[in-house]
Every structure is written in structure tokens, then in C-alpha cells.
Design a protein around this motif. Structure first.
Motif, short mmCIF file in Angstrom:
data_model
loop_
_atom_site.label_atom_id
_atom_site.label_comp_id
_atom_site.label_asym_id
_atom_site.label_seq_id
_atom_site.Cartn_x
_atom_site.Cartn_y
_atom_site.Cartn_z
N PRO A 170 59.30 39.39 28.25
CA PRO A 170 60.51 38.60 28.04
C PRO A 170 61.42 38.68 29.26
O PRO A 170 61.67 39.76 29.80
CB PRO A 170 61.15 39.27 26.81
CG PRO A 170 59.99 39.86 26.07
CD PRO A 170 59.06 40.34 27.13
N GLY A 171 61.89 37.53 29.69
CA GLY A 171 62.74 37.48 30.86
C GLY A 171 61.99 37.26 32.16
O GLY A 171 62.59 36.88 33.17
N LEU A 172 60.67 37.50 32.16
CA LEU A 172 59.87 37.31 33.37
C LEU A 172 59.07 36.01 33.29
O LEU A 172 59.11 35.19 34.20
CB LEU A 172 58.92 38.50 33.58
CG LEU A 172 59.58 39.86 33.78
CD1 LEU A 172 58.52 40.93 33.99
CD2 LEU A 172 60.55 39.84 34.97
N GLY A 173 58.31 35.85 32.23
CA GLY A 173 57.60 34.59 32.00
C GLY A 173 56.73 34.16 33.15
O GLY A 173 55.94 34.93 33.69
N LYS A 174 56.89 32.91 33.59
CA LYS A 174 56.04 32.32 34.61
C LYS A 174 56.43 32.73 36.03
O LYS A 174 55.74 32.37 36.99
CB LYS A 174 56.09 30.79 34.52
CG LYS A 174 55.50 30.22 33.24
CD LYS A 174 55.68 28.71 33.14
CE LYS A 174 54.92 27.98 34.23
NZ LYS A 174 55.02 26.51 34.08
N GLU A 175 57.51 33.50 36.17
CA GLU A 175 58.01 33.83 37.51
C GLU A 175 57.15 34.86 38.22
O GLU A 175 57.27 35.05 39.43
CB GLU A 175 59.46 34.33 37.42
CG GLU A 175 60.44 33.33 36.84
CD GLU A 175 60.48 32.05 37.66
OE1 GLU A 175 60.51 32.14 38.90
OE2 GLU A 175 60.47 30.96 37.04
N VAL A 176 56.31 35.58 37.48
CA VAL A 176 55.50 36.63 38.09
C VAL A 176 54.03 36.40 37.77
O VAL A 176 53.68 35.63 36.88
CB VAL A 176 55.93 38.03 37.60
CG1 VAL A 176 57.35 38.34 38.02
CG2 VAL A 176 55.79 38.14 36.08
N GLY A 177 53.17 37.12 38.51
CA GLY A 177 51.74 37.03 38.29
C GLY A 177 51.02 36.70 39.58
O GLY A 177 50.92 35.54 39.98
N ALA A 178 50.52 37.73 40.26
CA ALA A 178 49.84 37.54 41.53
C ALA A 178 48.50 36.83 41.32
O ALA A 178 47.84 36.99 40.30
CB ALA A 178 49.62 38.88 42.22
N THR A 179 48.09 36.06 42.32
CA THR A 179 46.83 35.31 42.23
C THR A 179 45.72 35.91 43.08
O THR A 179 44.56 35.48 42.97
CB THR A 179 47.06 33.85 42.64
OG1 THR A 179 47.78 33.81 43.88
CG2 THR A 179 47.87 33.12 41.58
N LEU A 180 46.04 36.86 43.95
CA LEU A 180 45.04 37.69 44.64
C LEU A 180 43.99 36.89 45.41
O LEU A 180 42.86 37.33 45.58
CB LEU A 180 44.34 38.61 43.63
CG LEU A 180 45.26 39.52 42.80
CD1 LEU A 180 44.44 40.29 41.77
CD2 LEU A 180 46.02 40.48 43.71
N GLY A 181 44.36 35.70 45.84
CA GLY A 181 43.49 34.94 46.73
C GLY A 181 42.48 34.03 46.07
O GLY A 181 41.60 33.49 46.76
N ILE A 182 42.56 33.83 44.76
CA ILE A 182 41.56 32.97 44.10
C ILE A 182 42.09 31.56 43.80
O ILE A 182 41.37 30.73 43.25
CB ILE A 182 41.03 33.60 42.80
CG1 ILE A 182 42.11 33.60 41.71
CG2 ILE A 182 40.48 34.99 43.05
CD1 ILE A 182 41.54 33.91 40.33
N THR A 183 43.33 31.28 44.19
CA THR A 183 43.92 29.98 43.85
C THR A 183 43.11 28.81 44.42
O THR A 183 42.95 27.77 43.78
CB THR A 183 45.38 29.90 44.34
OG1 THR A 183 46.07 31.06 43.92
CG2 THR A 183 46.07 28.67 43.76
N GLY A 184 42.59 28.97 45.63
CA GLY A 184 41.78 27.91 46.22
C GLY A 184 40.57 27.57 45.37
O GLY A 184 40.21 26.40 45.22
N LEU A 185 39.94 28.60 44.79
CA LEU A 185 38.78 28.37 43.92
C LEU A 185 39.20 27.63 42.64
O LEU A 185 38.45 26.79 42.13
CB LEU A 185 38.13 29.70 43.55
CG LEU A 185 37.39 30.43 44.67
CD1 LEU A 185 36.91 31.80 44.17
CD2 LEU A 185 36.21 29.60 45.16
N LEU A 186 40.40 27.94 42.13
CA LEU A 186 40.87 27.27 40.91
C LEU A 186 41.17 25.80 41.18
O LEU A 186 40.88 24.94 40.35
CB LEU A 186 42.09 27.99 40.36
CG LEU A 186 41.94 29.49 40.05
CD1 LEU A 186 43.17 30.02 39.32
CD2 LEU A 186 40.68 29.77 39.24
N PHE A 187 41.75 25.51 42.34
CA PHE A 187 41.98 24.12 42.72
C PHE A 187 40.65 23.38 42.90
O PHE A 187 40.44 22.28 42.38
CB PHE A 187 42.75 24.04 44.04
CG PHE A 187 44.25 24.07 43.90
CD1 PHE A 187 44.94 22.99 43.37
CD2 PHE A 187 44.98 25.17 44.32
CE1 PHE A 187 46.32 23.00 43.26
CE2 PHE A 187 46.37 25.19 44.22
CZ PHE A 187 47.03 24.11 43.68
#
Length: 444
Positions: A284-301
Motif C-alpha cells: 500500500p502506498g507503493l503500487g506501480k511506482e516500484v518493481g525492478a525489471t532486471l534487464g528483461i524489458t526488451g524481451l517483453l516488448f
């Protein structure tokens, strides 16, 4: 080359004729894939995706431009207000759990108007399996329930959230009269499972889902309608959020990950409901503002970009399987001519030996662990022994060639995936070969 895989010539000849007759259906699938490819491309262009968005973040993951842009792309693809797309969502079941627990409170009730949910969700909800198949919404099931193991630990039932269900009619239709009776002042969320799970009932088309949602909203416009969209993404040109779903949930190691996503899940829909889910995923209070992606975002795109074409190959494989096994005399759902609304093909093989032989064939066609022999075992979250065949690059990725089945009557196996049509094709051929070798089928 097929002979190099030790596929009997009689099987090749038997199946070639079937493939030839599927040309028009395959062309229709390609048209849907083309539309969805353009839809994804437009969403990426509109959100100005750049290589800067593929950069890694660590720790808290503050100001992760790639993560935030990916979620905007997903929201646009699904024509939704907001999206939560995270590697921290480890599976479809986990994403559904987050969506449910983020939007339900003690005293609320969940209603499933499409029968029992998938096995792994039973423990999440806290369903007593012994009663779930016998009770319908007419009782409203207001008492707490235990899981099949007798424990409530961590389930929604432990927090005072109850569950009710209405089974589909024998012809696969909605039991509107019983659904109306089931809805009460405590009904907070309707969960609609699009795909069949371990049941031989019809998969729901987006059109039918929209009809059900409209019926429910006429009764109570404030109830949350959530769709478990696993295995259904990009099979049609529309998604459940296009026809009124407040939340739509799925796994990235199924359709939308395109075979490249190494992990992850998504929740898309109304902004408030997605935000509630984000607060449950993080804090609560953090929500979507946090959460590292550790370099896999390109694969998700990139996986999302490829997904429409990958799904089209899986669909061709499912239709090919339906036509072959129906001709061999086995009940199949969907049948050989029905329209398709997910990538799963159910084949009722009638015996444990048939199920195991089928899965051996799928495993033997895999690029990874093809030398392994799958065996039934007591998998966590399932009520009976389950056999799974999946020689996948990503563990458990059922957009890749895979098949699984509970070892129980009616002994149906559930086939799905194939990153290419050609791989799905050889998987089916190998499954037929294994059944043929064990004298479980006869070619007419």
C-alpha cells in the motif's frame, strides 16, 4: 526429414490429406494475425518505444521508463485504462491471485458463472473440491470453505471471502436464471474463465463473454467483471476489455509473451482496479511506482511484438490436431470445424495409456529434453496426478509445444502451443506415432 524423426510413412500420408483440406482455415488465421500484428505495432509506435526502454533497473526500480512504457503499450493493445505488467507476477495463477486479493475484502463474495475454475485457483479461493462440483449458486455457499488439503492458509476464504458458482448448461450455454439467483448484495466480483481448463467444455468467445458481462451489469453495474484470459490473447481481433471486462488477466509465458518472455504476468482494465492489484503486488502506498525489471524489458516488448504470429502457429497446430484425432475416432473439443477462441485442443483418449503415449510424442518432438520420458506425478496445486510434456526454452511456457492432463476419467489430454506452425505439426505427428506404436490407434 520427417522420416529422420522415425515417423511412419503411413502416418505421414494419413495426415497430409488432412492438412491439405485446412488451407482456407489457415488463411483466415493469418488474417487475424495480420490485424493483431498491426494493432501491437500501432501501440508501440504511439508510445514512442525506443531502445532506452530496454535498459535494466535494479533494487526498487524507481523511474523505470521501460516498465512504465510497456504498461502503456499493453493498455493500448487491450483498449484499457491501465495495465500492470511485471516479471514479479510469476504465473497466470499468481496474476489472478493479485487481482482478486487486491479488489476483494472480508464479507465479499466471488461468483463464477462458468463453472469450476482451473485447479490451481481452487486453493487460492479456498474451494472444498468435494463440494464444489455438487453445489451451484442456488445455495450461495456463504460458509467458509477449506481446500482439498483441509487447509485454508493464505486463501481468500481464510479472509472471509466466500465463493459461489453456477455451472454451464449441458450445451455449454450460460444458465442465466441461476446466475440471477446467485447474485446478491455481497457479490463483489464475477470471475469468468475464458478457456476450458481441465474440462471438456467450450472455450468462451469474446462475443459470448461480452453478452454475459452485459447481463451481469444490467443486474448490478457496480460488480467487477474479471476475465481469466489465459490462452486466449490474439486468437481473435477483440479482447475481453473490448466488450466490457473491468479486469483481464493473463500470463506472459503463454500467448502475449510470444515465446520470448522468461517470466511475468499482466493485469489490464479499469484504472482503480489495476491500482488496487498493484498495491497488493507491492505494498500500500507503493503500487506501480516500484518493481525492478532486471534487464528483461526488451524481451517483453519483443515477445509482445511477435505474439500475434506465434499464436497463429499454435492455432494452426490445434486445428490440425482436432482434425486428425477426430478422424481417428476420438472426441475433441473444439471439434474439427468449430470456431477457435483459445489455443488449447482437448482430445479425450479414453485411457491412461493413451494420454501417456500422446504426451510421450509431444516430449519427443521438443527442442529441449527430447530424450526425457514424461510421467504422471503429484504436482502442487492439482487434485490428481498430472502428466506434463514440455521441452521448452522457458520452464512451463505453454505457448511453446506442450501437452498436459490429469490422470483421471475421461482421460482427456490438453495440447497447446508451438512457437511455429511447423513445430506444432511435428508434435502432433509424433503423438500419433507413439499411439500407433502402442497399438492404441488404427489408421483407416
Amino acid at each position: 526429414m520427417y522420416k529422420d524423426f522415425n515417423i511412419d510413412e503411413a502416418i505421414l500420408n494419413y495426415c497430409d490429406t488432412i492438412e491439405t483440406n485446412l488451407k482456407e482455415r489457415f488463411e483466415a488465421i493469418d488474417q487475424i494475425a495480420e490485424y493483431n500484428q498491426l494493432k501491437v505495432l500501432k501501440a508501440m509506435q504511439d508510445n514512442r518505444v525506443s531502445d532506452i526502454h530496454f535498459a535494466a533497473t535494479t533494487g526498487y526500480g524507481y523511474n523505470d521508463l521501460g516498465r512504465d512504457t510497456l504498461e502503456k503499450v499493453y493498455a493500448d493493445v487491450f483498449h484499457a485504462e491501465s495495465a500492470l505488467v511485471r516479471p514479479q507476477l510469476i504465473s497466470g495463477t499468481h496474476a489472478l491471485t493479485i487481482a482478486l486479493s487486491g479488489n476483494l475484502r472480508p464479507g465479499d463474495e466471488i461468483l463464477s458463472p462458468v463453472g469450476k475454475p482451473y485447479d490451481t485457483l481452487e486453493s487460492v479461493i479456498g474451494i472444498n473440491r468435494d463440494n464444489a462440483n455438487q453445489e451451484t449458486s442456488s445455495s450461495n455457499n456463504t460458509q467458509d470453505r477449506k481446500t482439498s488439503s483441509g487447509r485454508l492458509t493464505g486463501s481468500l476464504a481464510e479472509y472471509g471471502i466466500t465463493y459461489s458458482q453456477v455451472d454451464l448448461l449441458s450445451d455449454g450455454g450460460f444458465n442465466y436464471e441461476e446466475i440471477r439467483k446467485a447474485m446478491n448484495e455481497r457479490t463483489k466480483l464475477i470471475t469468468i474463465q475464458r478457456s476450458k481448463g481441465y474440462a471438456t467444455r467450450p472455450t468462451l468467445s469474446v462475443k459470448r463473454i461480452g453478452e454475459l458481462i452485459r447481463f451481469i451489469k444490467d443486474i448490478n453495474p457496480n460488480v467487477i467483471c474479471m476475465v481469466d484470459n489465459c490462452y486466449g490473447e490474439f486468437v481473435e481481433t477483440l479482447e475481453p476489455t473490448d466488450v466490457g471486462a473491468d479486469l483481464c488477466v493473463g500470463s506472459l509465458i503463454k500467448n502475449p509473451g510470444g515465446g520470448l518472455a522468461p517470466i511475468g504476468g499482466y493485469i489490464v482494465g479499469k484504472e482503480d482496479y489495476v491500482e488496487n492489484a498493484a498495491f497488493r503486488l507491492t505494498a500500500p502506498g507503493l503500487g506501480k511506482e516500484v518493481g525492478a525489471t532486471l534487464g528483461i524489458t526488451g524481451l517483453l516488448f519483443q515477445g509482445l511484438f511477435l505474439a500475434p504470429v506465434v499464436v497463429s502457429g499454435a492455432l494452426k497446430g490445434a486445428i490440425y490436431a482436432a482434425n486428425i484425432y477426430e478422424k481417428l475416432g476420438f472426441p475433441v473439443v473444439p471439434n474439427s470445424t468449430e470456431s477457435r477462441h483459445d489455443i488449447i485442443q482437448a482430445v479425450t483418449l479414453k485411457t491412461p495409456e493413451g494420454v501417456i503415449a500422446f504426451c510421450k510424442g509431444i516430449q519427443a518432438a521438443a527442442p529441449v529434453d527430447s530424450f526425457v520420458t514424461p510421467e504422471p506425478w503429484a504436482m502442487p496445486g492439482y487434485h490428481s496426478d498430472v502428466i506434463m510434456a514440455a521441452g521448452a526454452f522457458v520452464q512451463g511456457a505453454s505457448i511453446e509445444l506442450s501437452a498436459d492432463a490429469p490422470i483421471e476419467p475421461p482421460y482427456a489430454v490438453y495440447f497447446q502451443g508451438g512457437l511455429t506452425w511447423y513445430h506444432a505439426k511435428i508434435g502432433i505427428l509424433m503423438s500419433v506415432q507413439k499411439l500407433y506404436e502402442e497399438n492404441l490407434i488404427h489408421l483407416n
